[in-house]
Write a protein that holds these residues in place. Sequence first.
Motif, PDB file in Angstrom:
ATOM      1  N   ARG A  81       7.052  -1.676  -6.940  1.00 23.90           N
ATOM      2  CA  ARG A  81       5.666  -1.586  -6.992  1.00 23.90           C
ATOM      3  C   ARG A  81       5.335  -0.184  -7.294  1.00 23.90           C
ATOM      4  O   ARG A  81       5.678   0.788  -6.586  1.00 23.90           O
ATOM      5  CB  ARG A  81       4.844  -2.061  -6.033  1.00 23.90           C
ATOM      6  CG  ARG A  81       5.109  -3.522  -5.507  1.00 23.90           C
ATOM      7  CD  ARG A  81       4.692  -4.508  -6.520  1.00 23.90           C
ATOM      8  NE  ARG A  81       3.223  -4.291  -6.699  1.00 23.90           N
ATOM      9  CZ  ARG A  81       2.606  -5.089  -7.759  1.00 23.90           C
ATOM     10  NH1 ARG A  81       3.276  -5.913  -8.504  1.00 23.90           N
ATOM     11  NH2 ARG A  81       1.201  -5.007  -8.036  1.00 23.90           N
ATOM     12  N   GLU A  83       2.681   1.523  -7.454  1.00 19.77           N
ATOM     13  CA  GLU A  83       1.548   2.166  -6.554  1.00 19.77           C
ATOM     14  C   GLU A  83       2.370   2.684  -5.120  1.00 19.77           C
ATOM     15  O   GLU A  83       1.867   3.453  -4.492  1.00 19.77           O
ATOM     16  CB  GLU A  83       0.619   1.397  -6.144  1.00 19.77           C
ATOM     17  CG  GLU A  83       0.972   0.163  -5.303  1.00 19.77           C
ATOM     18  CD  GLU A  83       1.075  -1.180  -6.263  1.00 19.77           C
ATOM     19  OE1 GLU A  83       1.185  -2.181  -6.005  1.00 19.77           O
ATOM     20  OE2 GLU A  83       1.441  -1.034  -7.200  1.00 19.77           O
ATOM     21  N   GLN A  84       3.722   2.427  -5.003  1.00 17.59           N
ATOM     22  CA  GLN A  84       4.359   2.759  -3.855  1.00 17.59           C
ATOM     23  C   GLN A  84       5.261   3.829  -4.102  1.00 17.59           C
ATOM     24  O   GLN A  84       5.817   4.531  -3.248  1.00 17.59           O
ATOM     25  CB  GLN A  84       5.195   1.568  -3.120  1.00 17.59           C
ATOM     26  CG  GLN A  84       4.118   0.512  -2.457  1.00 17.59           C
ATOM     27  CD  GLN A  84       5.108  -0.763  -1.958  1.00 17.59           C
ATOM     28  OE1 GLN A  84       6.457  -0.686  -2.005  1.00 17.59           O
ATOM     29  NE2 GLN A  84       4.624  -1.622  -1.639  1.00 17.59           N
ATOM     30  N   ALA A 104       1.010   3.188 -14.328  1.00 16.91           N
ATOM     31  CA  ALA A 104       1.461   4.557 -13.466  1.00 16.91           C
ATOM     32  C   ALA A 104       0.007   5.076 -13.185  1.00 16.91           C
ATOM     33  O   ALA A 104      -0.324   5.482 -12.150  1.00 16.91           O
ATOM     34  CB  ALA A 104       2.600   5.056 -13.793  1.00 16.91           C
ATOM     35  N   SER A 106      -2.924   4.504 -14.104  1.00 16.47           N
ATOM     36  CA  SER A 106      -4.101   3.741 -13.758  1.00 16.47           C
ATOM     37  C   SER A 106      -4.163   3.473 -12.161  1.00 16.47           C
ATOM     38  O   SER A 106      -5.032   3.300 -11.501  1.00 16.47           O
ATOM     39  CB  SER A 106      -4.075   2.271 -14.117  1.00 16.47           C
ATOM     40  OG  SER A 106      -3.073   1.492 -13.610  1.00 16.47           O
ATOM     41  N   ARG A 107      -2.923   3.904 -11.436  1.00 19.94           N
ATOM     42  CA  ARG A 107      -2.491   4.077 -10.173  1.00 19.94           C
ATOM     43  C   ARG A 107      -2.283   5.186  -9.460  1.00 19.94           C
ATOM     44  O   ARG A 107      -1.957   5.335  -8.295  1.00 19.94           O
ATOM     45  CB  ARG A 107      -1.426   2.796  -9.622  1.00 19.94           C
ATOM     46  CG  ARG A 107      -2.064   1.271 -10.161  1.00 19.94           C
ATOM     47  CD  ARG A 107      -0.708   0.433  -9.950  1.00 19.94           C
ATOM     48  NE  ARG A 107      -1.273  -0.968 -10.335  1.00 19.94           N
ATOM     49  CZ  ARG A 107      -0.463  -2.010 -10.369  1.00 19.94           C
ATOM     50  NH1 ARG A 107       0.758  -1.887 -10.198  1.00 19.94           N
ATOM     51  NH2 ARG A 107      -0.846  -3.240 -11.071  1.00 19.94           N
ATOM     52  N   ASN A 108      -2.946   6.236 -10.410  1.00 19.16           N
ATOM     53  CA  ASN A 108      -2.784   7.675  -9.650  1.00 19.16           C
ATOM     54  C   ASN A 108      -1.279   7.931  -9.495  1.00 19.16           C
ATOM     55  O   ASN A 108      -1.162   8.874  -8.359  1.00 19.16           O
ATOM     56  CB  ASN A 108      -3.611   7.933  -8.539  1.00 19.16           C
ATOM     57  CG  ASN A 108      -5.048   7.531  -8.973  1.00 19.16           C
ATOM     58  OD1 ASN A 108      -5.470   8.211 -10.080  1.00 19.16           O
ATOM     59  ND2 ASN A 108      -5.918   6.964  -8.238  1.00 19.16           N
ATOM     60  N   VAL A 109      -0.448   7.178 -10.112  1.00 20.46           N
ATOM     61  CA  VAL A 109       1.158   7.699  -9.848  1.00 20.46           C
ATOM     62  C   VAL A 109       1.592   8.680 -10.984  1.00 20.46           C
ATOM     63  O   VAL A 109       1.442   8.541 -12.258  1.00 20.46           O
ATOM     64  CB  VAL A 109       2.124   6.503  -9.891  1.00 20.46           C
ATOM     65  CG1 VAL A 109       3.585   7.037  -9.647  1.00 20.46           C
ATOM     66  CG2 VAL A 109       1.667   5.750  -8.818  1.00 20.46           C
TER      67      VAL A 109
END
Length: 384
Positions: A81, A83-84, A104, A106-109
């Motif tokens: 995942r 986001e992890q 990535a 979009s999930r602030n990664v």
Amino acid sequence: MNRSTDLANFLHPGHARPTASAMDWLRGRSLGPMEPGAVLLHAPGHAFQAPGGGEVQLARTARHLDALGVRVRPMNPWTDRLEQARLLHLFGMSREGLELAKVARSRNVPVVLSPICWFEPSALAALAGGRLQAARALAAWGIRRAFPRVPGWRRELLQRSDAVLPNSSAEGVQLVRLFGLAPRNIRVVPNGVEPNVLDADPGPFRALVGQADFVLYAGRIEPRKNVLGLVRACADARLPLVVVGDPVPGHESYAEQCRGVPRSSVTWIARMDADDPVLASAFAAARVFALPSWFETPGLAALEAALAGCAVVITPFGCTREYFGNRAIYARPGNIGEISRGLRQAWEAGRGGTELAEVVHRRYLWATVARRTAEVYDEVAPTG
């Protein structure tokens, strides 16, 4: 092994380096669940079906990052995942990577990109497959050169990356010129070599091929690498050639064409893993290493051969001059006579030049590459 005392003293006592092969490391680290906070490494899904320099760059960078204590994992898109993750590191430019970069971000990664690319007009024309295709390829390049902000998936991928890690300053300049990449996002991280070639015994490979002096090529058999031109040039120069490599899927007929060159003296050996000690023995044994490709960035096998003490004949296209300077012989891929003369000049010079080996060891060990990469990670995704 016949090498100078200076080369023997290159390795620093106590310098730790990973012992498992890079591919073994990848296989082992791909198993089990993802550890939260790990750096996810990604290459296009087809990449390791015909491994080349980009795949070796990923595997060896990863293994040495792990040795530094950086938590890294080859991405399993089925279970991992984003986001992890601490960040996503893409190796190579691909549409597949662009889609992951979108998720990535979009999930602030954060996203780090090693583009591993070069856009060479002469190569576009030579490898296009026909005059019409060549004209189209050159026209597209010309438009991109004149209007770098024209939309395209490569430009979008570069724009979505928090840091771009070209293998050379020249590659970075090209990305700015062709795609409008902001220079502030560039962090040059070179390609590297393992120092194990310094300890390699030339005997096993010389016994395998049955000769002590030869020109060596190690890599994929495909038109971009110009193996056919090399075989023809060796035939003209009347020099024995050893080719270590397999044809890229879809280029089997090209490999057969290479095998059919009249008057050639070539020993063909199947591809070896980059960490195979027999391949290290090949670099220790060869008199000359040749890589007259249509372009290189800069050619991992050439770096290893240079560290092992080979005379090097290489293409001038790509970022090779940035790495090898005036310590290699350059030969344009489209000029068989020039390649032949370069091979003969390198053959007469022979093995044993330490200046290039010293430069490679000082600047381009994988341990150094990993440290620079880890510094970029800390910059875009600080921990603690």
